[in-house]
Structure formats: structure tokens, C-alpha cells
Write an enzyme that holds these catalytic residues in place. Structure first.
Site, PDB file in Angstrom:
ATOM      1  N   THR A 279       5.426 -16.220  -4.897  1.00 58.81           N
ATOM      2  CA  THR A 279       5.959 -18.359  -3.887  1.00 58.81           C
ATOM      3  C   THR A 279       6.604 -17.707  -2.791  1.00 58.81           C
ATOM      4  OG1 THR A 279       8.179 -18.053  -4.486  1.00 58.81           O
ATOM      5  CG2 THR A 279       6.984 -18.271  -6.185  1.00 58.81           C
TER       6      THR A 279
ATOM      7  N   ASP B  12       5.594  -3.935   6.111  1.00 55.52           N
ATOM      8  CA  ASP B  12       6.695  -4.888   5.067  1.00 55.52           C
ATOM      9  C   ASP B  12       7.915  -3.475   5.946  1.00 55.52           C
ATOM     10  OD1 ASP B  12       9.114  -4.700   3.285  1.00 55.52           O
ATOM     11  OD2 ASP B  12       7.732  -5.815   2.421  1.00 55.52           O
TER      12      ASP B  12
ATOM     13  N   ASP C 203      10.199  -1.751   3.224  1.00 56.10           N
ATOM     14  CA  ASP C 203      10.392  -0.442   2.851  1.00 56.10           C
ATOM     15  C   ASP C 203       9.905   0.868   3.960  1.00 56.10           C
ATOM     16  OD1 ASP C 203       9.361  -1.377   0.523  1.00 56.10           O
ATOM     17  OD2 ASP C 203       7.812  -1.913   0.914  1.00 56.10           O
TER      18      ASP C 203
ATOM     19  N   ARG D  20      11.919 -12.118  -0.924  1.00 52.17           N
ATOM     20  CA  ARG D  20      11.338 -13.062  -0.865  1.00 52.17           C
ATOM     21  C   ARG D  20      10.521 -12.404  -2.247  1.00 52.17           C
ATOM     22  NH1 ARG D  20       7.079 -13.987   3.664  1.00 52.17           N
ATOM     23  NH2 ARG D  20       6.264 -11.957   2.645  1.00 52.17           N
TER      24      ARG D  20
HETATM   25  C1  PRP Z   1      11.387  -9.615   4.242  1.00 54.54           C
HETATM   26  C2  PRP Z   1      12.376  -9.523   6.306  1.00 54.54           C
HETATM   27  C3  PRP Z   1      12.736 -10.783   6.324  1.00 54.54           C
HETATM   28  C4  PRP Z   1      11.635 -11.864   4.607  1.00 54.54           C
HETATM   29  C5  PRP Z   1      10.935 -12.541   6.131  1.00 54.54           C
HETATM   30  O1  PRP Z   1      12.364  -8.909   3.892  1.00 54.54           O
HETATM   31  O2  PRP Z   1      13.153  -8.269   6.145  1.00 54.54           O
HETATM   32  O3  PRP Z   1      14.245 -11.149   5.327  1.00 54.54           O
HETATM   33  O4  PRP Z   1      11.143 -10.844   4.477  1.00 54.54           O
HETATM   34  O5  PRP Z   1      10.022 -13.157   5.658  1.00 54.54           O
HETATM   35  P1  PRP Z   1      10.379 -15.029   5.729  1.00 54.54           P
HETATM   36  O6  PRP Z   1      10.564 -15.537   6.856  1.00 54.54           O
HETATM   37  O7  PRP Z   1       8.671 -15.114   4.914  1.00 54.54           O
HETATM   38  O8  PRP Z   1      10.989 -15.294   4.327  1.00 54.54           O
HETATM   39  P2  PRP Z   1      12.090  -9.334   2.058  1.00 54.54           P
HETATM   40  O9  PRP Z   1      12.116 -10.264   1.632  1.00 54.54           O
HETATM   41  O10 PRP Z   1      10.759  -8.482   2.269  1.00 54.54           O
HETATM   42  O11 PRP Z   1      12.629  -8.067   1.151  1.00 54.54           O
HETATM   43  P3  PRP Z   1      13.647  -6.700   1.900  1.00 54.54           P
HETATM   44  O12 PRP Z   1      13.884  -6.720   3.309  1.00 54.54           O
HETATM   45  O13 PRP Z   1      14.831  -6.281   0.913  1.00 54.54           O
HETATM   46  O14 PRP Z   1      13.094  -5.799   1.914  1.00 54.54           O
HETATM   47  N1  URA Z   2       8.371  -9.234   5.226  1.00 53.78           N
HETATM   48  C1  URA Z   2       8.120  -8.317   5.779  1.00 53.78           C
HETATM   49  O1  URA Z   2       8.838  -7.059   5.901  1.00 53.78           O
HETATM   50  N2  URA Z   2       6.897  -7.849   6.542  1.00 53.78           N
HETATM   51  C2  URA Z   2       6.314  -9.177   6.879  1.00 53.78           C
HETATM   52  O2  URA Z   2       4.900  -8.835   7.939  1.00 53.78           O
HETATM   53  C3  URA Z   2       6.656 -10.447   6.484  1.00 53.78           C
HETATM   54  C4  URA Z   2       7.678 -10.299   5.834  1.00 53.78           C
END
Ligand code: PRP
Ligand code: URA
Length: 209
Positions: free
Chosen positions: A108, A200, A203, A104
Site C-alpha cells: 500500500t 532505498d 538498505d 512503509r
Molecule cells: C523510507 C524512508 C522514509 C519513507 C519515505 O523508509 O526512510 O521513512 O520510506 O516514504 P514516504 O514518503 O512514501 O512515506 P522505509 O519505510 O523504507 O523504512 P526504513 O527506513 O526502515 O527502511
Molecule cells: N524510501 C526510500 O528509501 N527511497 C525512496 O525512493 C522512497 C522511499
């Protein structure tokens, strides 16, 4: 119209509460996520079709049941979806695994694609798309569109924690996809994080914060 399955078995709720606690470290977080993925997988595979086969037990011949038809594929959305793969693989060891990389954009909140590698026969498989978090629904919707552009017609989406915004968006954009979720939280905050959520997920799995 897609169905939203709330998989809220007491064991799942108990484990999820430990995961939500900010004091829970990465090791326990990962183990619990894997356990919940396996428990949810049990429900998600409940309607797999069976067929009869002839076998011989040590006592006699019999007609027994075996899973028939299409094979499965598990597709995690990187990174956090990786934490749900091994729990599902314990249930379905022969499932192939594809990967979709999305992150993400911090400003944005829109998903950005950076990787896609899927089994060559993905269009012939029942696909389980996995990601612990369903927030705005942008990542899930993009991943579902990518899978469909590769010919997938039978897709289920499994998440751990969602919110109404994300669930509504996935159901609207992908009405053919059933959603399996362990908890439907209240809302998104100003940073598009789920409230109360668990923070997150990526993380917390990988200890990157
Ligand atoms: C997180 C999560 C989803 C997304 C959800 O990933 O694992 O993929 O956010 O958010 P959304 O429904 O608003 O799209 P992130 O983008 O943080 O990436 P990561 O798993 O690499 O940390
Ligand atoms: N991605 C995450 O990991 N946690 C949230 O709450 C939203 C997006």
C-alpha cells in the site's frame, strides 16, 4: 504557510551525487549522509534566537552572544533517519534525541507505526524531524502528527531527497512546518520510489540488501 528551503550548497550537491551512485557502498554512504546532515543543520539553525551574556575574556569583560530560549530535540524516523542524527549532534551536542519508528507497507506504501519514544519535555523544544527520503510524504505526515499529539508546536522537517508529491502533501497537511531539503527530484515511480533518487535509503545505510 510553510516554507520549502532548498539547501543546495555545492558541497552538499557534490556529496549527494556520490551517494546517488549505485556503486557507493554503505560505509561511504553513511559518512556522506552524516556530513550532509551537519551542513544542512547549519542552515536549519540559522534563525535560532540569540541573547546577550556577560563574560570575561583574558583581556577584559564583554557582552557576548549565546543561543537563547528553547532547547532542541532531534527526532529521526527509523530506520533511515538514524543516519542523520550524529551529524546534527555534532552541531548541537546538548540536543535530546527521540525516535519514531515507521515503515512503509510494501503493497500500500502507507506508513505503519511501530515505535515512539520522545524526550519527556518535547513540547518545550524546537524539534528537528529527520528522514533522508520524502517520497509520498506519508511517513513525514504521520510522524509530524505524532509529534503534534505530544504537544510539539515548533517543528522543522529535514530530508535529503524529495519529490513534488511528498513536499506538496507535507505543506498541505502541516502548513506550520518548514521543510529543509537538499534536492527536489522529478517524481515517484510505480513502487513509490523517488526518481532518480538514491534507492532505498535504509538498505543502503545498513547494508540490508
Ligand atoms: C523510507 C524512508 C522514509 C519513507 C519515505 O523508509 O526512510 O521513512 O520510506 O516514504 P514516504 O514518503 O512514501 O512515506 P522505509 O519505510 O523504507 O523504512 P526504513 O527506513 O526502515 O527502511
Ligand atoms: N524510501 C526510500 O528509501 N527511497 C525512496 O525512493 C522512497 C522511499
Amino acid at each position: 504557510m510553510s516554507t520549502l528551503h532548498l539547501v543546495d550548497h555545492p558541497l552538499i550537491q557534490h556529496k549527494l551525487s556520490i551517494m546517488r551512485n549505485r556503486k557507493t557502498g554503505s560505509k561511504d554512504f553513511r559518512e556522506l549522509l552524516s556530513e550532509i546532515a551537519m551542513l544542512m543543520g547549519y542552515e536549519l539553525t540559522r534563525d535560532l534566537p540569540l541573547e546577550d551574556i556577560q563574560i570575561e575574556t583574558p583581556i577584559c569583560k564583554m557582552t557576548a552572544k549565546t543561543i537563547s530560549g528553547k532547547k532542541l530535540a532531534i527526532v529521526p524516523i527509523l530506520r533511515a533517519g538514524l543516519g542523520m542524527v550524529d551529524g546534527l549532534q555534532k552541531l548541537v551536542p546538548v540536543a535530546k534525541v527521540g525516535h519514531i519508528g515507521l515503515y512503509r507497507d510494501p503493497e500500500t506504501h502507507m506508513p505503519v507505526e511501530y515505535y515512539c519514544k520522545l524526550p519527556h519535555d518535547i513540547e518545550d523544544r524546537i524539534v528537528i524531524l529527520v528522514d533522508p527520503m520524502l517520497a509520498t510524504g506519508g511517513s513525514a505526515c504521520d510522524a509530524l502528527a505524532m509529534l503534534k499529539s505530544h504537544g510539539c508546536q515548533n517543528i522543522r522537517f529535514m530530508a535529503l531527497v524529495g519529490c513534488p508529491e511528498g513536499a506538496d502533501r507535507v505543506m498541505k497537511e502541516h502548513p506550520d512546518v518548514d521543510i529543509y531539503i537538499a534536492a527536489m527530484d522529478e517524481r515517484l515511480n510505480e513502487n513509490a520510489y523517488i526518481v532518480p533518487g538514491l534507492g532505498d535509503a535504509g538498505d543502503r545505510i545498513f547494508g540490508t540488501k
